[in-house]
Motif scaffolding. Structure first.
Motif, PDB file in Angstrom:
ATOM      1  N   TRP A 188      -2.215  -6.887   0.903  1.00 34.44           N
ATOM      2  CA  TRP A 188      -3.232  -7.421   1.810  1.00 34.44           C
ATOM      3  C   TRP A 188      -3.452  -8.908   1.543  1.00 34.44           C
ATOM      4  O   TRP A 188      -3.554  -9.723   2.468  1.00 34.44           O
ATOM      5  CB  TRP A 188      -4.528  -6.632   1.658  1.00 34.44           C
ATOM      6  CG  TRP A 188      -5.537  -6.886   2.753  1.00 34.44           C
ATOM      7  CD1 TRP A 188      -5.315  -7.438   3.973  1.00 34.44           C
ATOM      8  CD2 TRP A 188      -6.931  -6.576   2.712  1.00 34.44           C
ATOM      9  NE1 TRP A 188      -6.479  -7.493   4.700  1.00 34.44           N
ATOM     10  CE2 TRP A 188      -7.498  -6.964   3.943  1.00 34.44           C
ATOM     11  CE3 TRP A 188      -7.762  -5.999   1.757  1.00 34.44           C
ATOM     12  CZ2 TRP A 188      -8.839  -6.813   4.240  1.00 34.44           C
ATOM     13  CZ3 TRP A 188      -9.113  -5.828   2.039  1.00 34.44           C
ATOM     14  CH2 TRP A 188      -9.640  -6.233   3.277  1.00 34.44           C
ATOM     15  N   SER A 199      -2.154   2.936   1.570  1.00 34.75           N
ATOM     16  CA  SER A 199      -2.589   1.743   2.305  1.00 34.75           C
ATOM     17  C   SER A 199      -1.667   1.449   3.481  1.00 34.75           C
ATOM     18  O   SER A 199      -2.079   0.804   4.448  1.00 34.75           O
ATOM     19  CB  SER A 199      -2.664   0.536   1.368  1.00 34.75           C
ATOM     20  OG  SER A 199      -1.367   0.084   1.019  1.00 34.75           O
ATOM     21  N   ARG A 202      -5.038  -1.505   4.681  1.00 32.59           N
ATOM     22  CA  ARG A 202      -5.395  -2.083   3.373  1.00 32.59           C
ATOM     23  C   ARG A 202      -6.907  -2.040   3.132  1.00 32.59           C
ATOM     24  O   ARG A 202      -7.372  -1.677   2.052  1.00 32.59           O
ATOM     25  CB  ARG A 202      -4.932  -3.538   3.285  1.00 32.59           C
ATOM     26  CG  ARG A 202      -3.543  -3.857   3.814  1.00 32.59           C
ATOM     27  CD  ARG A 202      -2.448  -3.122   3.121  1.00 32.59           C
ATOM     28  NE  ARG A 202      -1.146  -3.703   3.468  1.00 32.59           N
ATOM     29  CZ  ARG A 202       0.005  -3.076   3.259  1.00 32.59           C
ATOM     30  NH1 ARG A 202       0.018  -1.858   2.735  1.00 32.59           N
ATOM     31  NH2 ARG A 202       1.146  -3.661   3.592  1.00 32.59           N
ATOM     32  N   GLY A 246      -1.827  -1.827  -2.397  1.00 30.79           N
ATOM     33  CA  GLY A 246      -2.389  -2.303  -1.142  1.00 30.79           C
ATOM     34  C   GLY A 246      -3.115  -3.627  -1.244  1.00 30.79           C
ATOM     35  O   GLY A 246      -3.051  -4.445  -0.320  1.00 30.79           O
TER      36      GLY A 246
END
Length: 388
Positions: A117, A64, A69, A113
């Motif tokens: 995010w 990621s 992401r 990820g």
């Protein structure tokens, strides 16, 4: 999109992905019986999830950061939806193994990820904590909800396959894909190493192997325990106990967040051994009260005390980039526990019968927990200075 809505959307995506991993759990024994695979065949199909994660984790851990992401979360959703579709089209052990592999890839894609995010979308000084809370519920909560939803559907609507929950999951994935695609992904791709090799800083091996024992017990509870109960004429008791185990563990996890790492592991090891013993007794006696009591203890240890203790030990013993590698080491050992004990126990059930296999498994768990507790206590005891 407002910040809270963005975080909630990522959490919903993670929930949908985690939901897929236990969605078919009440049908595992039906697949094994239909295909003649026995407890060993079911365990082999089941561990495709953890095996896939172990193999791909070093590559997926930093993906990621390299590609962003959003692509990872979207790919995870697609893979989770495909895993459910595989069981709709060809229910059986072969499709279960394929579905479990797809789920392992999906979880691997979102493991780091998605939390990062959500924190980036939240913003502010409390971003990390808010994101971690949402992701913890999105993972642990969904694991218990998936199996429970299908179990309720089978009780209320009959045993026709596929259950309505399979279609609902596919529909949820279809709805979530365009919503997730609209979220901003502001972090530019970075040039980071493709491989992130797990690390084991000093003092983390014993807590990590506590997770090996913990997830070994949960893996056996999801495979060999329901198989033995189904063979005795109680096909629904096992899935019910497993759902209760996961939900109880999720509740304990939220309640003990501030406990010291070593103390958490020391509490979890005897709780795990006691819970595993009750689960074995409940399985052999087909006793729901014993299964629920054992499931509550196992869940509290596996998803609560030992999980928190192992991760806290890893983060305290490392810093910076090594902290992520130390956490990866915990998950590597934990997923090895999700593979090896369930497979060996399933093969032993087919070869020697449920009673001998489960009793031998519990003896191994008790010995491992005692050895790990002794190792933790030795590290805790201060050394005595020499006399003058």
């Amino acid at each position: 999109m407002p910040r809270n809505a963005g975080v909630a959307t990522v959490g919903a995506a993670v929930f949908a992905i985690g939901f897929s991993t236990t969605l078919a759990m009440p049908l595992f024994t039906a697949y094994a019986t239909r295909d003649g695979g026995g407890a060993g065949g079911l365990a082999a199909a089941f561990i495709a999830y953890a095996g896939t994660l172990i193999v791909t984790a070093p590559l997926l851990g930093g993906l990621s950061d390299r590609i962003g992401r959003k692509p990872c979360v979207l790919a995870g959703l697609v893979l989770a939806g495909l895993s459910t579709l595989a069981l709709v089209l060809a229910p059986g052990l072969g499709a279960l193994a394929a579905a479990r592999a797809l789920q392992g890839l999906a979880i691997g894609l979102v493991a780091g990820g998605a939390t990062a995010w959500a924190a980036e979308l939240a913003g502010g000084p409390e971003a990390g904590r808010r994101a971690a809370r949402v992701m913890a519920f999105g993972t642990a909560g969904s694991y218990g909800a998936g199996g429970l939803a299908t179990l309720v559907a089978l009780w209320l609507l009959g045993t026709a396959e596929p259950p309505v929950t399979f279609w609902l999951h596919i529909a949820a994935v279809v709805v979530l894909l365009p919503v997730v695609a609209r979220l901003p992904d502001r972090r530019p791709p970075a040039r980071v190493a493709w491989l992130r090799v797990p690390a084991f800083p000093r003092g983390t091996l014993a807590p990590s192997f506590g997770m090996f024992a913990a997830w070994g017990v949960t893996g056996v509870a999801i495979t060999s325990v329901p198989s033995a109960l189904a063979a005795a004429g109680h096909p629904r008791l096992g899935p019910l106990a497993v759902c209760f185990m996961i939900l109880a563990g999720t509740a304990v996890q939220q309640a003990i967040g501030g406990m010291a790492a070593r103390r958490s592991s020391l509490v979890g090891l005897p709780v795990l051994a006691a819970g595993a013993g009750l689960v074995v007794l409940g399985t052999l006696a087909a006793s729901l009260p014993l299964l629920l009591a054992g499931g509550a203890l196992v869940g509290s240890a596996a998803y609560g005390f030992l999980y928190v203790g192992a991760l806290a030990a890893a983060t305290e013993a490392a810093s910076g980039e090594d902290r992520a590698r130390a956490a990866a080491g915990v998950f590597l050992v934990a997923h090895a526990g999700f593979c090896i004990p369930p497979l060996l126990t399933g093969l032993a059930v087919d070869a020697f019968g449920a009673g001998a296999a489960l009793a031998g498994f519990w003896a191994g768990v008790a010995l491992l927990c005692a050895g790990l507790a002794a190792a933790l206590l030795r590290r805790e005891r201060p050394s005595t200075p020499p006399r003058a």
